[in-house]
Design a protein around this motif. Structure first.
Motif, PDB file in Angstrom:
ATOM      1  N   GLU A  98      76.567  55.252 176.235  1.00 23.44           N
ATOM      2  CA  GLU A  98      77.298  54.621 175.119  1.00 23.44           C
ATOM      3  C   GLU A  98      78.756  55.942 174.888  1.00 23.44           C
ATOM      4  OE1 GLU A  98      73.793  57.285 173.654  1.00 23.44           O
ATOM      5  OE2 GLU A  98      74.035  55.605 174.629  1.00 23.44           O
ATOM      6  N   LEU A  99      78.152  56.854 177.049  1.00 26.79           N
ATOM      7  CA  LEU A  99      78.987  57.821 176.831  1.00 26.79           C
ATOM      8  C   LEU A  99      79.560  57.582 178.138  1.00 26.79           C
ATOM      9  CD1 LEU A  99      76.603  61.147 175.628  1.00 26.79           C
ATOM     10  CD2 LEU A  99      78.227  59.695 174.634  1.00 26.79           C
ATOM     11  N   ARG A 100      79.870  56.480 178.688  1.00 27.26           N
ATOM     12  CA  ARG A 100      80.117  56.248 180.132  1.00 27.26           C
ATOM     13  C   ARG A 100      81.555  56.521 180.069  1.00 27.26           C
ATOM     14  NH1 ARG A 100      74.925  53.478 182.682  1.00 27.26           N
ATOM     15  NH2 ARG A 100      73.455  54.507 182.566  1.00 27.26           N
ATOM     16  N   ASP A 101      82.035  55.560 179.371  1.00 31.81           N
ATOM     17  CA  ASP A 101      83.550  55.543 179.088  1.00 31.81           C
ATOM     18  C   ASP A 101      84.865  56.589 178.803  1.00 31.81           C
ATOM     19  OD1 ASP A 101      82.861  52.360 179.691  1.00 31.81           O
ATOM     20  OD2 ASP A 101      83.225  51.326 177.982  1.00 31.81           O
ATOM     21  N   ASP A 102      83.842  57.428 178.458  1.00 26.88           N
ATOM     22  CA  ASP A 102      84.577  58.818 177.599  1.00 26.88           C
ATOM     23  C   ASP A 102      84.045  59.731 178.002  1.00 26.88           C
ATOM     24  OD1 ASP A 102      85.683  57.613 175.722  1.00 26.88           O
ATOM     25  OD2 ASP A 102      83.867  57.287 174.935  1.00 26.88           O
TER      26      ASP A 102
END
Length: 358
Positions: A297-301
């Motif tokens: 859930e954090l990979r895009d940011d």
């Protein structure tokens, strides 16, 4: 008689554009992508071809996304918030139907401020820490730290842990402010020819000295690589941050080592807004670890400030790395290979000017 130079074909002209170009078929799938699209979206063309364009370029504003559903309707939109593999960013977008092929269209994207007069506005996702504010915070911090040390000499042994806590927290907050100042700094960097492998080895030595746990750092270098266009100190700081993160991620992993790989790659072009010219980035540094990876859930940011998967992390390390890489005129991408259980960070840099001309 001077012979007239041959005019570059359409493919060469599109490849040289500094903004992203995607050719979309009637099913909404990507059929072609130029090098600037690879740089802007953090994906190789081979990984984009055949995919629905909405999987690669996610448009956050509903009215723009709805307008794009009509493939026969031309569209121009500015400052649209778009999510790619590298995160969220405002972009200028246009959609142009291909008259001879119903349902097909050409999608172009450029970072807001990239067209017309070159923009020198700081990147919207970078954190600014005004020098005056930092000064006002660090002065009382220094006083608190000094008072804590004086108290530590006077209190009983059983209360010493309280003054130690004060000292540690003052140092932590001061370090946080320093890193925020680095993120917001617009100071120029003196770029020039840089020995890539020397900088990497210096960074590896620093990480080994700071980590007595013995995380093994493995070199897989291409010895034929020429000098790169960079700043040695900035490059070392980038590598120290990436290697430290990789070593921390490897703690407890079955394979407790980190690989640093260098190689020559082709086809990667960075659209530099400041110079208005595309720059080739053929030298790649890859830092690979076998840890559990960044939470999905954090990979895009992952490169955004204050985004972290660590329980005690500040979320500034990768944001600082991205800023330093941009200052060098390079690019950085993150990948997770679940099948192999590997996390990869790739840094691409330009050749030193002499080698770039040759």
């Amino acid at each position: 008689m001077i012979e007239e130079a041959a005019i570059p074909d359409a493919a060469a002209q599109i490849a040289g554009l500094i903004f992203a170009v995607l050719l979309i078929d009637e099913d909404g799938r990507i059929r072609n992508a130029n090098p600037a699209a690879e740089e802007m979206f953090g994906l190789a063309a081979s990984r984009m071809l055949g995919r629905a364009y909405r999987e690669v370029v996610s448009i956050c504003e509903r009215h723009v996304g709805a307008a794009l559903k009509d493939s026969e309707q031309p569209l121009i939109a500015r400052g649209v918030l778009i999510t790619t593999a590298l995160g969220k960013e405002p972009m200028n977008l246009s959609s142009s139907p291909v008259i001879a092929h119903p349902g097909w269209r050409v999608l172009t994207l450029s970072r807001s401020g990239a067209e017309g007069t070159p923009s020198v506005t700081p990147q919207p996702n970078e954190v600014g820490a005004p020098a005056v504010l930092a000064h006002e915070i660090k002065n009382p911090l220094a006083a608190i730290g000094g008072a804590g040390q004086l108290l530590g000499r006077r209190v009983s042994e059983k209360d010493r842990h309280l003054t130690d806590l004060i000292t540690r927290e003052v140092e932590r907050i001061a370090g946080l402010i320093d890193r925020m100042q680095q993120l917001g700094s617009n100071a120029s960097i003196d770029l020039g020819p840089c020995n890539l492998h020397a900088s990497i080895r210096n960074a590896m030595a620093s990480v080994r000295a700071a980590r007595p746990d013995g995380c093994e750092l493995i070199e897989q270098f291409d010895p034929s690589l020429p000098l790169v266009h960079a700043d040695a100190r900035s490059l070392e700081q980038i590598l120290i941050n990436l290697l430290t993160n990789a070593c921390e991620a490897s703690e407890g992993a079955e394979t407790n080592h980190v690989v640093v790989r260098t190689r020559f790659v082709s086809g990667i072009v960075h659209s530099t807004i400041q110079s208005g010219k595309p720059v080739r980035l053929p030298v790649e540094i890859c830092v690979l670890d076998h840890g559990p990876g960044i939470p999905e859930e954090l990979r895009d940011d992952v490169f955004e400030p204050f985004v972290t998967g660590k329980s005690h992390g500040q979320g500034l390390g990768l944001a600082l790395v991205r800023k330093l890489v941009r200052d060098l005129g390079g690019r950085i991408t993150h990948e997770r290979n679940e099948r192999a259980g590997q996390t990869l960070f790739r840094v691409n840099l330009a050749l030193a000017e002499k080698d770039a001309r040759g």
